[in-house]
Design a protein around this motif. Structure first.
Motif, PDB file in Angstrom:
ATOM      1  N   ARG A 173      12.668  11.427  28.876  1.00 15.43           N
ATOM      2  CA  ARG A 173      14.053  11.292  28.421  1.00 15.43           C
ATOM      3  C   ARG A 173      14.175  11.771  26.978  1.00 15.43           C
ATOM      4  N   MET A 174      13.288  11.281  26.133  1.00  9.52           N
ATOM      5  CA  MET A 174      13.327  11.645  24.730  1.00  9.52           C
ATOM      6  C   MET A 174      13.095  13.134  24.525  1.00  9.52           C
ATOM      7  N   LEU A 175      12.106  13.697  25.227  1.00 10.38           N
ATOM      8  CA  LEU A 175      11.748  15.093  25.040  1.00 10.38           C
ATOM      9  C   LEU A 175      12.872  16.033  25.462  1.00 10.38           C
ATOM     10  N   SER A 176      13.668  15.611  26.444  1.00 12.76           N
ATOM     11  CA  SER A 176      14.800  16.451  26.843  1.00 12.76           C
ATOM     12  C   SER A 176      15.735  16.692  25.668  1.00 12.76           C
ATOM     13  N   GLN A 177      15.959  15.678  24.848  1.00 13.58           N
ATOM     14  CA  GLN A 177      16.840  15.804  23.690  1.00 13.58           C
ATOM     15  C   GLN A 177      16.121  16.436  22.501  1.00 13.58           C
ATOM     16  N   ARG A 178      14.880  16.113  22.350  1.00 14.46           N
ATOM     17  CA  ARG A 178      14.095  16.658  21.231  1.00 14.46           C
ATOM     18  C   ARG A 178      13.988  18.169  21.335  1.00 14.46           C
ATOM     19  N   ILE A 179      13.782  18.673  22.541  1.00 15.90           N
ATOM     20  CA  ILE A 179      13.632  20.106  22.736  1.00 15.90           C
ATOM     21  C   ILE A 179      14.901  20.852  22.325  1.00 15.90           C
ATOM     22  N   VAL A 180      16.062  20.338  22.724  1.00 12.19           N
ATOM     23  CA  VAL A 180      17.320  20.982  22.336  1.00 12.19           C
ATOM     24  C   VAL A 180      17.538  20.864  20.831  1.00 12.19           C
ATOM     25  N   LYS A 181      17.176  19.722  20.263  1.00 13.58           N
ATOM     26  CA  LYS A 181      17.305  19.542  18.811  1.00 13.58           C
ATOM     27  C   LYS A 181      16.479  20.578  18.064  1.00 13.58           C
TER      28      LYS A 181
END
Length: 437
Positions: free
Chosen positions: A216-224
């Motif tokens: 879940r976290m990595l999905s947002q981190r990657i876009v960030k």
């Protein structure tokens, strides 16, 4: 019934510890197992059938689907006996050998394959009937003994695995880990293997929750990180650093998927397949020659949603146990990265809806308060919470500065907060409350 002591033409495998006196002398015909004859029916077949045996011819002796059988290996001459020695594969069921007297070398070979009793090929049917009953009972006792030994080995395996997990999580030696397991078993009035299994299963569930939560976290981190790389004021060294973090995040997603497949085995296959499919879509967006933040964000949302479903299924299994708190703590990682992502997108994408930024602030505060008030204890937890508090304030300052510095401040603050949350999760995973449930 013939015995090894009164018949020079008979040998019996020396299975020590078997209670021969407890074996019944007579058995109802209805209790007779299937008699598998190989490679063909012996001359005594008709009499054996009249005594209640159900005979079946098979090319090779092996345990049938019915699961209860005795094998009869008929070798009328030395040539037929020699043919049986070409294979070393165990029969898998108790076997009586009818043949000419085997040589010492042949005896060792057939014993290794599972022959329990030898009789002359022309033995009378009545003696063979009694011998088959003997071998049936002997086979059952040997199987029971093997099952008990296997159960002991399984118990030892679970205990060793549990000790290893405790040693790693608590930084203690083997003796201290065993004492902890033993004391827990005494306090809970449970058996030691039961406690050990619980420790292993809880550890696996905790790891699965942590890795699914990380997706879940990595999905947002990657876009960030992808958004950060597109910021025009980013210096070349900083751009290379952002790319390295992006590559490491992608590798972590793939590693999590591989490990989750090992932990879950064939369980929750549909949920895990959905996460894999979502990641494939996001990975394709990242590999595009023309990076599209909107496309990546859409694919990341799919990865987030599928990972949320997997976490929810795992949380259901945790129930009210302390291991369920991991789902809440890992959610903080997601919220911290999503918050920074929304802040960056609002800076870099014209017309991006910034309402998610304010909502993300409130959501993180509420989620963190729930974790803060949870009944957690442990020497490593309080310092970890203090580090999270400090990093959270740093991120807040990054969100409030002037636009020119906001991108860097938000990135730095979110990275600091992520590191603090990772330490908090490690501390929670090492907590005895979680390990011992």
């Amino acid at each position: 019934m013939p015995t090894a002591g009164n018949d020079a033409g008979l040998f019996l495998a020396p299975f020590w510890g078997v209670n021969f006196e407890a074996m019944p002398d007579t058995v109802p015909a209805s209790a007779l197992p299937l008699l598998l004859c190989s490679p063909e029916m012996p001359p005594q077949a008709a009499v054996l059938q009249s005594q209640g045996w159900m005979l079946r011819t098979v090319s090779e002796l092996a345990l049938p689907a019915e699961g209860l059988a005795v094998g009869l290996l008929w070798c009328p001459d030395c040539t037929a006996l020699a043919q049986q020695l070409h294979s070393e594969r165990a029969f898998g069921l108790p076997v009586v050998l009818l043949s000419p007297p085997p040589s010492p070398e042949q005896r060792r070979a057939v014993l290794a394959r599972g022959v329990l009793l030898w009789l002359p090929a022309d033995v009378d049917a009545a003696t063979l009937h009694e011998a088959l009953l003997w071998v049936r009972d002997l086979g059952e006792q040997l199987q029971a003994r093997d099952s008990a030994v296997q159960a002991k080995l399984e118990e030892r395996k679970w205990t060793e695995r549990a000790k290893g997990l405790l040693m790693q999580a608590r930084g203690i030696d083997e003796a201290a880990a065993f004492a902890l397991l033993r004391n827990t078993a005494m306090q809970t009035q449970s058996k030691l293997p039961q406690v050990a299994r619980g420790v292993v299963h809880t550890s696996e569930l905790a790891e699965a929750l942590e890795r699914a939560g990380a997706q879940r976290m990595l999905s947002q981190r990657i876009v960030k990180l992808q958004a950060l790389r597109q910021w025009p004021r980013l210096a070349p060294p900083e751009k290379r650093e952002a790319q390295a973090l992006l590559d490491a995040s992608a590798e972590r997603v793939a590693a999590n998927l591989a490990r989750l497949a090992e932990l879950l085995r064939t369980d929750l296959a549909e949920e895990l397949a959905a996460v894999s499919a979502a990641w494939a879509q996001l990975d394709a967006a990242l590999g595009s020659r023309q990076p599209d933040l909107a496309r990546s964000d859409h694919a990341a949302q799919r990865l987030l949603d599928s990972s949320e479903t997997l976490v929810a299924r795992l949380s259901e299994r945790a129930g009210q146990r302390p291991v369920g708190l991991l789902a809440q703590v890992t959610r903080l990682r997601l919220l911290s990265q999503r918050l920074a992502k929304e802040g960056l997108l609002s800076q870099l994408l014209p017309g991006h809806d910034a309402s998610g930024l304010a909502a993300g602030l409130d959501e993180f505060v509420k989620a963190y308060e729930q974790v803060r008030t949870a009944p957690l204890a442990g020497p490593a937890l309080q310092p970890a919470f203090a580090a999270v508090d400090e990093a959270w304030l740093l991120l807040l300052r990054g969100l409030r500065v002037e636009q020119g510095d906001a991108v860097q401040r938000m990135h730095q603050g979110s990275e600091r907060l992520l590191q603090a949350l990772e330490v908090l999760i490690q501390a929670l995973q090492g907590s005895l409350q979680l390990i011992l449930g």
